[in-house]
Scaffold this active site. Structure first.
Site, mmCIF file in Angstrom:
data_model
loop_
_atom_site.group_PDB
_atom_site.id
_atom_site.type_symbol
_atom_site.label_atom_id
_atom_site.label_comp_id
_atom_site.label_asym_id
_atom_site.label_seq_id
_atom_site.Cartn_x
_atom_site.Cartn_y
_atom_site.Cartn_z
ATOM 1 C CB SER A 130 5.359 -0.792 -0.368
ATOM 2 O OG SER A 130 5.195 -1.955 0.377
ATOM 3 C CE LYS A 177 -4.939 -0.583 0.201
ATOM 4 N NZ LYS A 177 -3.744 -0.639 -0.614
ATOM 5 C CB CYS A 179 5.732 1.488 -5.043
ATOM 6 S SG CYS A 179 5.422 0.217 -3.797
ATOM 7 C CB THR A 220 -0.959 0.034 1.203
ATOM 8 O OG1 THR A 220 -2.040 0.898 0.892
ATOM 9 C CG2 THR A 220 -0.293 0.494 2.466
ATOM 10 N N GLY A 277 -5.781 6.812 7.693
ATOM 11 C CA GLY A 277 -5.393 5.859 6.673
ATOM 12 C C GLY A 277 -4.481 4.814 7.275
ATOM 13 C CB THR A 314 1.790 1.885 -5.010
ATOM 14 O OG1 THR A 314 2.412 1.739 -3.740
ATOM 15 C CG2 THR A 314 0.905 3.114 -5.015
#
Length: 177
Positions: A130, A39, A165, A7, A51, A168
């Protein structure tokens, strides 16, 4: 601090606005199993943003605990955050949760973790998960070197993190105060 995969959550306070966003990707091992998870959410009469990064079940458990603390302290973000961080550090069941929280209201912003961390960023920018460091670096550069508003900064920074990432994606949920 532990870094969690799967995430990116970013919060930015800029020009009297607070914006928080997360991506929607959920991974299980090396497989993407969901693209549009939520989230980031509003709490306490829509005056607080929160979050999470980490295990979804643990994140939702923390939302519930944090919301209870907000109710108990009549929306006082700092007091609720301090109490949750204290409980999280000393409560045996809470200590096993594998997640982090970012919480913010119109006046303050905090990162909370299971090791008792309660951190308020110096510059009004914080990222977790991440892709958190990528989004945070992009947001800091945009705050310093652009005329974008807080929402545009968050949207651009999250897009940059999604490009870098692998945990993501570009399905972004944005909340603003």
């Amino acid at each position: 601090m532990t870094s969690f995969h799967a995430t990116t959550v970013l919060a930015v306070r800029h020009r009297d606005r607070v914006v928080m966003a997360s991506d929607g990707q959920v991974t299980l091992g090396q497989t993407v199993i969901k693209h549009q998870a939520r989230k980031v959410r509003r709490l306490y009469q829509d005056r607080v943003l929160a979050g999470f990064a980490g295990s979804a079940a643990d994140g939702f458990a923390l939302f519930g605990r944090f919301e209870a603390k907000l109710e108990e302290h009549r929306g006082n973000l700092e007091r609720a955050a301090v109490e949750l961080a204290r409980d999280w550090r000393i409560d045996r069941a809470l200590r096993r949760l594998e997640a982090m929280l970012v919480v913010a209201d119109a006046r303050a912003m905090y990162l909370l973790s299971g090791t008792g961390d309660l951190i308020e960023p110096d510059d009004g920018v914080i990222g977790i998960g991440s892709g958190g460091p990528f989004a945070m670096a992009a947001a800091r550069a945009l705050v310093r070197h652009s005329s974008l508003d807080a929402r545009a900064i968050v949207e651009q920074a999250m897009a940059i993190a999604a490009d870098i990432c692998i945990y993501t994606n570009s399905h972004i949920v944005v909340e603003e105060l």
